[in-house]
Write a protein that holds these residues in place. Structure first.
Motif, PDB file in Angstrom:
ATOM      1  N   GLY A  61      35.130  12.287 -58.483  1.00 11.23           N
ATOM      2  CA  GLY A  61      34.128  12.850 -57.361  1.00 11.23           C
ATOM      3  C   GLY A  61      34.498  13.534 -56.014  1.00 11.23           C
ATOM      4  N   VAL A  62      35.064  12.750 -56.077  1.00  9.51           N
ATOM      5  CA  VAL A  62      35.773  12.482 -54.635  1.00  9.51           C
ATOM      6  C   VAL A  62      36.797  14.022 -54.334  1.00  9.51           C
ATOM      7  CG1 VAL A  62      37.528  12.271 -52.074  1.00  9.51           C
ATOM      8  CG2 VAL A  62      35.999  10.641 -53.441  1.00  9.51           C
ATOM      9  N   ARG A  63      37.837  14.413 -55.096  1.00  3.87           N
ATOM     10  CA  ARG A  63      38.198  15.068 -55.650  1.00  3.87           C
ATOM     11  C   ARG A  63      37.740  16.604 -55.397  1.00  3.87           C
ATOM     12  NH1 ARG A  63      43.506  12.713 -58.272  1.00  3.87           N
ATOM     13  NH2 ARG A  63      44.991  12.558 -56.234  1.00  3.87           N
ATOM     14  N   GLU A  64      36.104  16.814 -56.230  1.00  2.00           N
ATOM     15  CA  GLU A  64      35.517  17.948 -56.770  1.00  2.00           C
ATOM     16  C   GLU A  64      35.211  18.776 -55.211  1.00  2.00           C
ATOM     17  OE1 GLU A  64      33.076  16.238 -59.982  1.00  2.00           O
ATOM     18  OE2 GLU A  64      34.177  16.177 -61.522  1.00  2.00           O
ATOM     19  N   ARG A  65      35.428  17.604 -54.480  1.00  2.19           N
ATOM     20  CA  ARG A  65      34.752  17.698 -53.282  1.00  2.19           C
ATOM     21  C   ARG A  65      35.342  18.245 -52.759  1.00  2.19           C
ATOM     22  NH1 ARG A  65      29.522  18.922 -52.140  1.00  2.19           N
ATOM     23  NH2 ARG A  65      29.750  18.337 -49.725  1.00  2.19           N
ATOM     24  N   GLY A  66      36.680  18.104 -52.550  1.00  3.09           N
ATOM     25  CA  GLY A  66      37.812  18.659 -51.720  1.00  3.09           C
ATOM     26  C   GLY A  66      38.219  17.705 -50.693  1.00  3.09           C
ATOM     27  N   GLY A  67      37.903  15.940 -50.859  1.00  2.37           N
ATOM     28  CA  GLY A  67      38.021  15.044 -49.738  1.00  2.37           C
ATOM     29  C   GLY A  67      39.433  14.243 -51.000  1.00  2.37           C
ATOM     30  N   GLU A  68      40.017  13.755 -49.692  1.00  2.00           N
ATOM     31  CA  GLU A  68      41.013  12.515 -50.376  1.00  2.00           C
ATOM     32  C   GLU A  68      40.783  11.584 -50.496  1.00  2.00           C
ATOM     33  OE1 GLU A  68      45.799  11.889 -49.588  1.00  2.00           O
ATOM     34  OE2 GLU A  68      45.174  12.903 -48.357  1.00  2.00           O
ATOM     35  N   PRO A  69      40.835  11.135 -52.242  1.00  2.00           N
ATOM     36  CA  PRO A  69      40.294   9.695 -52.394  1.00  2.00           C
ATOM     37  C   PRO A  69      41.888   9.123 -52.170  1.00  2.00           C
ATOM     38  CG  PRO A  69      41.070  10.713 -54.078  1.00  2.00           C
ATOM     39  CD  PRO A  69      41.311  11.774 -52.953  1.00  2.00           C
ATOM     40  N   VAL A  70      41.412   7.605 -51.056  1.00  2.00           N
ATOM     41  CA  VAL A  70      42.732   6.123 -51.182  1.00  2.00           C
ATOM     42  C   VAL A  70      42.130   5.019 -51.746  1.00  2.00           C
ATOM     43  CG1 VAL A  70      43.252   4.813 -49.637  1.00  2.00           C
ATOM     44  CG2 VAL A  70      42.811   7.461 -49.062  1.00  2.00           C
ATOM     45  N   LEU A  71      42.466   4.611 -52.902  1.00  2.00           N
ATOM     46  CA  LEU A  71      42.162   3.065 -53.951  1.00  2.00           C
ATOM     47  C   LEU A  71      42.578   1.939 -52.635  1.00  2.00           C
ATOM     48  CD1 LEU A  71      42.985   4.090 -57.670  1.00  2.00           C
ATOM     49  CD2 LEU A  71      40.476   3.926 -56.081  1.00  2.00           C
ATOM     50  N   VAL A  72      41.587   1.009 -52.518  1.00  2.00           N
ATOM     51  CA  VAL A  72      41.822   0.160 -52.044  1.00  2.00           C
ATOM     52  C   VAL A  72      41.816  -1.305 -52.489  1.00  2.00           C
ATOM     53  CG1 VAL A  72      41.832  -1.556 -49.569  1.00  2.00           C
ATOM     54  CG2 VAL A  72      41.101   1.583 -49.873  1.00  2.00           C
ATOM     55  N   THR A  73      42.682  -2.316 -53.139  1.00  9.07           N
ATOM     56  CA  THR A  73      42.624  -3.525 -53.674  1.00  9.07           C
ATOM     57  C   THR A  73      41.719  -4.531 -52.449  1.00  9.07           C
ATOM     58  OG1 THR A  73      44.961  -4.062 -53.292  1.00  9.07           O
ATOM     59  CG2 THR A  73      44.364  -2.716 -55.246  1.00  9.07           C
ATOM     60  N   PRO A  74      41.139  -5.444 -53.280  1.00 12.38           N
ATOM     61  CA  PRO A  74      40.419  -6.184 -52.249  1.00 12.38           C
ATOM     62  C   PRO A  74      41.285  -6.995 -51.793  1.00 12.38           C
ATOM     63  CG  PRO A  74      40.333  -6.686 -54.428  1.00 12.38           C
ATOM     64  CD  PRO A  74      41.355  -5.670 -54.793  1.00 12.38           C
TER      65      PRO A  74
END
Length: 355
Positions: free
Chosen positions: A236-249
């Motif tokens: 969903g982030v990439r479809e909007r042109g954003g850059e996702p960053v996953l963060v472990t808790p």
């Protein structure tokens, strides 16, 4: 008329710099009298706070700090966000700092109270001295949007604080934090509530960073569903042109007898045996997503501080709470996020304040 206004503004600036209380100026009188544009300077301030009658949006704030005496000034705002760390100015010195702030409704958590309309700032620090301020619409700001739970969100009241609430103070003008973390959310509930992901996703602009930390509340989410939900957020982030960053808790402060945190409670393994940090790391590797391993970083820090020293990071003394962080702990964890944003080259070094 001009000379009178100049003298009045000088008097206000001097009073604020010296810590003298100033009467509040009604926002409507400031901004709507005879159709004039909003007043965006120090005439909106008392000795301890400023209010700007502005619509939701992103704004650049330029402050001048200092007074006749040595001072140390910090700026906060909106729902208890830290916007500028305590900044020193020698006696007679003036120091200029700038930052970018996100103004939204609701002001804090997406499912929380609407808050106060406009931009509200607080003037703090051990010896505050605000000599001048100017607010202007931000024209070239990049957003860092946060998707998360109560360990990330803009917590409304003491003693609680999320690391996303403390992150803005580490960023300079041109980078804003839009914190859409919400207490109690899992990947399931965040995706399923139209007031959360469906509302946040349209706000993502090309080039924006979206930091995603959801795990603490996925206590009954099976592994396949958890993984699919993370992949859906990334897509969903990439479809909007954003850059996702996953963060472990962030870890829970739950020690073994040998002083380590090597157990399921501390490391977010749920009742179904789903190792949340491991799944997040796997999705990041498989989908080529930048990873901030906050689990590893916070585990190392908490273990190094030990059973007693680590209590101050959490709300153990106040609430016997080993999950939620104190203001101190949230600040320390936000600094770890700042370091990783730089290490991964996700933001320019010149846009970040050194801790």
């Amino acid at each position: 008329m001009r000379r009178g206004r100049t003298r009045a503004r000088a008097a206000v600036a001097a009073a604020v710099a010296l810590g003298i209380g100033l009467p509040a100026v009604p926002a409507q009188a400031q901004t709507r009298h005879q159709g004039r544009p909003p007043a965006l300077g120090i005439e909106n301030c008392t000795a301890t706070a400023c209010h700007f009658d502005l619509p939701p949006g992103t704004y650049d704030v330029r402050v001048t700090l200092g007074g006749d005496l040595a001072s140390r000034t910090a700026l906060g705002g909106e729902t208890r966000r830290a916007l500028l760390p305590e900044t020193a100015a020698a006696a007679g010195e003036r120091v200029v700092r700038s930052f970018t702030v996100n103004v939204r409704t609701p002001e804090g958590e997406p499912l929380g109270a609407e808050g106060t309309p406009g931009l509200d700032l607080t003037v703090g620090g051990t010896a505050p001295a605000l000599a001048g301020i100017r607010v202007t619409p931000a024209r070239h700001a990049r957003q860092i949007l946060l998707v998360g739970d109560s360990t990330v969100c803009d917590q409304p009241g003491d003693p609680y604080s999320g690391w996303g609430q403390r992150l803005p103070q580490y960023l300079r003008k041109g980078l804003s934090v839009a914190n859409y973390a919400d207490s109690g959310e899992s990947t399931v509930s965040y995706l399923g509530n139209p007031l959360l992901w469906d509302a946040v996703r349209p706000l993502i602009r090309r080039g924006d960073l979206v930091l995603i930390q959801l795990a603490h509340n996925d206590k009954t989410t099976d592994g396949a569903t958890y993984r699919a939900n993370l992949e859906s957020l990334v897509a969903g982030v990439r479809e909007r042109g954003g850059e996702p960053v996953l963060v472990t808790p962030v870890v829970r402060r739950w020690f073994n007898t040998d002083g380590t945190l090597d157990n399921g409670t501390a490391l977010l393994v749920n009742g179904l045996g789903v190792d949340h940090p491991a799944v997040i790391r796997s999705v990041a590797a498989d989908r080529d997503v930048p990873l901030i391993d906050l689990t590893a970083r916070t585990k190392a820090l908490v273990e190094s501080l030990g059973v007693e020293g680590s209590k101050a990071l959490y709300l153990y003394d106040e609430k016997r709470d080993n999950t939620h962080t104190s203001v101190h702990g949230a600040t320390v964890y936000a600094d770890l996020v700042r370091e990783e944003l730089l290490n991964l080259r996700l933001v320019p070094r010149g846009k970040v304040r050194v801790g």
